[in-house]
Design a protein around this motif. Structure first.
Motif, short mmCIF file in Angstrom:
data_model
loop_
_atom_site.label_atom_id
_atom_site.label_comp_id
_atom_site.label_asym_id
_atom_site.label_seq_id
_atom_site.Cartn_x
_atom_site.Cartn_y
_atom_site.Cartn_z
N ALA A 312 -73.35 24.51 -42.27
CA ALA A 312 -74.39 25.51 -42.47
C ALA A 312 -74.85 26.15 -41.17
N SER A 313 -74.47 25.56 -40.04
CA SER A 313 -74.97 26.05 -38.75
C SER A 313 -74.11 27.14 -38.14
N PHE A 314 -73.00 27.48 -38.80
CA PHE A 314 -72.17 28.54 -38.21
C PHE A 314 -71.52 29.43 -39.26
N ASP A 315 -71.09 30.57 -38.79
CA ASP A 315 -70.30 31.50 -39.58
C ASP A 315 -68.84 31.17 -39.28
N GLY A 316 -68.12 30.74 -40.30
CA GLY A 316 -66.76 30.27 -40.09
C GLY A 316 -65.82 31.26 -39.44
N ASP A 317 -66.15 32.54 -39.46
CA ASP A 317 -65.29 33.53 -38.80
C ASP A 317 -65.46 33.53 -37.29
N ASN A 318 -66.58 32.97 -36.81
CA ASN A 318 -66.94 33.21 -35.42
C ASN A 318 -66.94 32.00 -34.50
N ILE A 319 -66.97 30.80 -35.04
CA ILE A 319 -67.05 29.66 -34.14
C ILE A 319 -66.22 28.48 -34.62
N ARG A 320 -66.10 27.53 -33.72
CA ARG A 320 -65.60 26.20 -34.04
C ARG A 320 -66.64 25.19 -33.57
N LEU A 321 -66.66 24.04 -34.19
CA LEU A 321 -67.70 23.06 -33.92
C LEU A 321 -67.14 21.64 -34.02
N LEU A 322 -67.55 20.77 -33.11
CA LEU A 322 -67.16 19.36 -33.14
C LEU A 322 -68.27 18.55 -33.77
N VAL A 323 -67.91 17.72 -34.74
CA VAL A 323 -68.89 16.86 -35.42
C VAL A 323 -68.47 15.41 -35.22
N PRO A 324 -69.05 14.71 -34.22
CA PRO A 324 -68.75 13.29 -34.06
C PRO A 324 -69.30 12.49 -35.24
N ILE A 325 -68.57 11.49 -35.67
CA ILE A 325 -69.02 10.58 -36.72
C ILE A 325 -69.20 9.22 -36.04
N TRP A 326 -70.46 8.87 -35.79
CA TRP A 326 -70.77 7.65 -35.02
C TRP A 326 -70.87 6.45 -35.96
N GLY A 327 -69.80 5.71 -36.08
CA GLY A 327 -69.83 4.50 -36.88
C GLY A 327 -70.65 3.43 -36.18
N MET A 328 -71.65 2.89 -36.86
CA MET A 328 -72.61 2.00 -36.21
C MET A 328 -72.14 0.55 -36.11
N THR A 329 -71.05 0.20 -36.78
CA THR A 329 -70.62 -1.20 -36.75
C THR A 329 -69.16 -1.40 -36.41
N HIS A 330 -68.38 -0.33 -36.31
CA HIS A 330 -66.94 -0.55 -36.28
C HIS A 330 -66.17 0.39 -35.37
N GLN A 331 -66.32 1.69 -35.59
CA GLN A 331 -65.48 2.64 -34.87
C GLN A 331 -66.16 4.00 -34.75
N ILE A 332 -65.54 4.89 -34.00
CA ILE A 332 -66.04 6.23 -33.78
C ILE A 332 -64.93 7.23 -34.12
N GLY A 333 -65.32 8.34 -34.70
CA GLY A 333 -64.35 9.39 -35.02
C GLY A 333 -65.02 10.75 -34.90
N ALA A 334 -64.30 11.81 -35.24
CA ALA A 334 -64.87 13.15 -35.14
C ALA A 334 -64.08 14.13 -36.00
N LEU A 335 -64.74 15.23 -36.35
CA LEU A 335 -64.14 16.33 -37.09
C LEU A 335 -64.27 17.61 -36.28
N GLU A 336 -63.27 18.49 -36.37
CA GLU A 336 -63.39 19.84 -35.83
C GLU A 336 -63.40 20.80 -37.00
N MET A 337 -64.41 21.68 -37.02
CA MET A 337 -64.54 22.62 -38.12
C MET A 337 -64.69 24.04 -37.60
N GLY A 338 -64.41 24.99 -38.48
CA GLY A 338 -64.53 26.39 -38.12
C GLY A 338 -63.33 27.17 -38.61
N HIS A 339 -62.98 28.25 -37.90
CA HIS A 339 -61.80 29.04 -38.22
C HIS A 339 -60.74 28.79 -37.16
N PRO A 340 -59.54 28.36 -37.54
CA PRO A 340 -58.52 28.00 -36.55
C PRO A 340 -58.19 29.08 -35.54
N SER A 341 -58.31 30.34 -35.95
CA SER A 341 -57.93 31.41 -35.04
C SER A 341 -59.09 31.91 -34.19
#
Length: 348
Positions: A312-341
């Motif tokens: 909800a924080s971006f217009d998919g045509d204009n940006i990309r965004l990193l969303v870390p997923i902070w696992g509190m007991t086991h591991q850490i990961g992340a997602l990249e979202m937006g428009h590939p181009s």
């Protein structure tokens, strides 16, 4: 893992209310809840209001007459995400749900009966609701989802594993679209576990850990040329066993992504907050989400909430965004979202 997942539906149930508007702008109310081990010691908790009118239709469903609260969270969030799909499309929809603790209300009742009255007191009517597959089954049956169905259990990063599973199913053409959900149910017994882990502390109200519950989900498919809200990369498996290892795991995780991506910060109220701040300063050019209303710590539900808020924080045509997923007991990961181009970045 490089992916090409288009988000075509969203749904949320939170302690601030039901729906995306509540997720983005609602303000939850604290409920003081005592520890099981010490009734004189209480902590703030965010709870979902099951008397919300949105749940009335589900409370009339025969299938859900004995369901745990988490099933109601899930089926409402799922129905929001599926809006617009007809019966034939739902029949071609897969379902993946990521859990952390599952159906706590019935699990507690079931095991308390065994502990206090012996094995003969264990009710066979309660047991089916204690397993993780029970709410998965309720969602699939109630909403007529006939594709593949799968439940995953883990910390917050089980949300990434669920999205990866959806991507693999779509790559294999097992289904046309996949509904991916994360959910958490609170029970007072959880407070003792949180206290034993050292997560409950009297400190600044602006950074206090508050247990929470709810659900959220995304309906996804393989992206086409007209899709703009796209998950283009997912990485997890950065395991840790200590705070120092968590810092190293987070650093390895973020190094898999473009260092110029703005970061959606989400760990400000738990023990990973210091690590997030350290890594954001060293590995990420800018950050967002500082103005988001705190909804509490809801494990996989929180991971799903943060993903929807980031979308909800971006217009998919204009940006990309990193969303870390902070696992509190086991591991850490992340997602990249937006428009590939897109080569433009969010202004923060």
């Amino acid at each position: 893992m490089k992916t090409n997942l288009a988000v075509i539906g969203q749904g949320a149930v939170t302690p601030a209310g039901v729906g995306l508007a509540a997720l983005l702008h609602g303000n939850p109310t604290e409920t003081m809840t005592p520890l099981v081990s010490r009734s004189d010691r209480s902590w703030p908790v965010f709870r979902v209001n099951l008397k919300d009118p949105a749940f009335e239709r589900w409370q009339k469903e025969p299938r859900l007459r004995r369901a745990s609260p988490i099933s109601f969270f899930l089926v409402e969030a799922a129905e929001q995400a599926l809006a617009g799909l007809d019966a034939s499309q739902r029949a071609e929809t897969g379902l993946v749900i990521a859990f952390s603790t599952g159906c706590l209300a019935y699990s507690r009742r079931f095991f308390e009966a065994i502990a206090t009255q012996g094995q003969k007191a264990a009710s066979p009517a309660l047991f089916p609701e204690t397993v993780f597959n029970s709410p998965l089954s309720h969602v699939a049956a109630t909403l007529r989802l006939e594709g593949a169905a799968y439940a995953l259990v883990g910390d917050e990063t089980a949300w990434i594993a669920a999205l990866k599973t959806a991507w693999l199913w779509l790559e294999q053409e097992r289904v046309k679209q996949v509904l991916v959900l994360g959910a958490e149910e609170f029970d007072s017994a959880s407070l003792d576990a949180y206290q034993n882990a050292g997560w409950l502390r009297d400190c600044n109200p602006e950074s206090t850990f508050i247990p929470s519950e709810g659900a959220a989900g995304l309906l996804v498919r393989k992206a086409g040329s007209d899709d703009h809200a796209i998950i283009s990369q997912m990485d997890d498996g950065f395991i840790y066993r200590s705070k120092s290892q968590a810092l190293a795991a987070g650093r390895r995780c973020l190094q898999q992504f473009d260092s110029n991506l703005p970061c959606f910060k989400s760990a400000q109220h738990n023990w990973l907050g210091d690590i997030e701040r350290t890594l954001a300063q060293k590995h990420i050019s800018s950050s967002t989400s500082t103005e988001q209303i705190y909804l509490g710590e809801g494990s996989t539900a929180s991971a799903a909430w943060n993903t929807l808020r980031a979308l909800a924080s971006f217009d998919g045509d204009n940006i990309r965004l990193l969303v870390p997923i902070w696992g509190m007991t086991h591991q850490i990961g992340a997602l990249e979202m937006g428009h590939p181009s897109s080569d433009k970045k969010l202004q923060v």
